[in-house]
Scaffold this active site. Structure first.
Site, short mmCIF file in Angstrom:
data_model
loop_
_atom_site.label_atom_id
_atom_site.label_comp_id
_atom_site.label_asym_id
_atom_site.label_seq_id
_atom_site.Cartn_x
_atom_site.Cartn_y
_atom_site.Cartn_z
CE LYS A 1 -0.29 -0.42 5.02
NZ LYS A 1 -1.07 -0.97 6.14
CE1 TYR B 1 12.88 31.59 4.34
CE2 TYR B 1 13.13 29.23 3.99
CZ TYR B 1 12.84 30.50 3.50
OH TYR B 1 12.50 30.65 2.20
#
Ligand SMILES: *Cc1c(COP(=O)(O)O)cnc(C)c1O
Length: 340
Positions: free
Chosen positions: A34, A235
């Site tokens: 999956k 940042y």
């Protein structure tokens, strides 16, 4: 520019399948592919798993099942999540097997009834007398990786609830953790995902269970610069140099699946472990270097002893989530399949 590459070692995957089959001691191994094979690429993983002796493929959705059917005409494909009424016709035509966890049991396709023995998620509180289309009965373990007692209780509940059902029904309970460490959970088949990929269901070094990581993720330094004392990178200025510090910039970021909470983890730069410093950007992160290195120096994000388990620990998550998030799209990274 090739920003990063994901390499899938199908030879390692085949060896993991064999390791699991040995642990299962005669029970079938069903390969859980999956979420695009836990981010590894469902088709390549499914092919290698079947070649190495897996006897069925398991997915979460009917859509995933239909996609696999197009590639694998003959394989047994089990849809483990809920299948909607609107999906039943396609599922029937594609000969998918489906899991039923409610009172409404569709007809005309093979059904696996799911009993809730303690997961408290999908599953019936009690098994009905199986209608004719039922071919299997199953349950799912909630804590096979961390709670032996509860796992034993779940296995026992399943055993007693299914004791009087016909022999012909295939009984399947174990996930990877159950297959590796719970002989009592083996029954007729085990649905193994994470261990196929060489990742530890226990968050440990996978080598402890004889597993080899399948996914390798590599990039290279795209820029190298010296930070003077007081200069920062990234940042929020979360990393500020105290002394002259060489840093390397790697063109991979959280949009590629190198998560923003991986600051502080280690990667290999030119074969040496280096710390990821500062805030991880959408498309780049920085590593602290011991000396000036040239642009183009190799960076290994996962592989050569850098384990996904280490990154998961730094991120406060599990390897499942980490590898599902790695983007293998054309423009982000090139996925390659390596043969053994
Ligand atoms: C995902 C899943 C598995 C596989 O679990 P792993 O821990 O990856 O081995 C097995 N059974 C069900 C029902 C699942 O949803």
């Amino acid at each position: 520019m090739q920003r990063s590459r994901v390499i899938i070692d199908v030879g390692a995957l085949r060896r993991n399948v064999r390791t699991l089959r040995r642990a299962l001691d005669g029970a079938e191994l069903w390969a859980v592919v999956k979420a695009d094979g836990y981010g590894h690429g469902a088709a390549a993983v499914a092919r290698a798993a079947l070649e190495a002796g897996a006897t069925a493929l398991c997915v979460a959705t009917a859509g995933e099942g239909l996609a696999l059917r197009r590639e694998f005409g003959a394989a047994r494909v089990l849809v483990m999540g809920p299948t909607g009424r609107d999906e039943l016709r396609d599922a029937r035509e594609a000969r998918l097997e489906i899991v039923v966890s409610g009172a409404d049991v569709p007809v005309g396709l093979p059904i696996h009834l799911k009993l809730d023995t303690g997961m408290g998620r999908w599953g019936l509180a009690e098994l009905p007398t199986p209608p004719v289309d039922v071919v299997g009965v199953m349950t799912h373990l909630a804590s096979a990786d961390c709670d032996e007692r509860f796992t034993a209780e779940q296995v026992e509940r399943f055993r007693s609830a299914t004791a009087d059902l016909p022999e012909r029904l295939v009984r399947h309970v174990a996930n990877s953790a159950g297959a590796l460490r719970f002989p009592a959970a083996r029954f007729d088949a085990a649905r193994c995902g994470i261990a196929l990929y060489g990742l530890s269901p226990f968050g440990e070094d996978p080598a402890r269970d004889g597993l080899e990581p399948v996914l390798r993720w590599e990039s290279e330094l795209a820029q190298v610069k010296m930070l003077a004392p007081g200069q920062s990178t990234g940042y929020g200025r979360r990393f500020t140099a105290r002394r002259p510090t060489w840093i390397g910039l790697v063109p991979v970021g959280y949009a590629d699946g190198f998560r923003r909470d991986l600051t502080g983890t280690e990667v290999l730069v030119g074969g040496e472990r280096r710390r990821v410093v500062g805030t991880i950007s959408m498309d780049a992160f920085a590593v602290e270097l011991g000396a000036e290195l040239s642009v183009g120096t190799s960076v290994t994000l996962i592989g050569d002893g850098v384990l996904a388990e280490e990154h998961a620990r730094i991120s406060g998550t599990i390897t499942y989530e980490l590898v599902c998030g790695i983007r293998r799209s054309e423009e982000r990274s090139d996925a390659l399949v390596a043969d053994d």
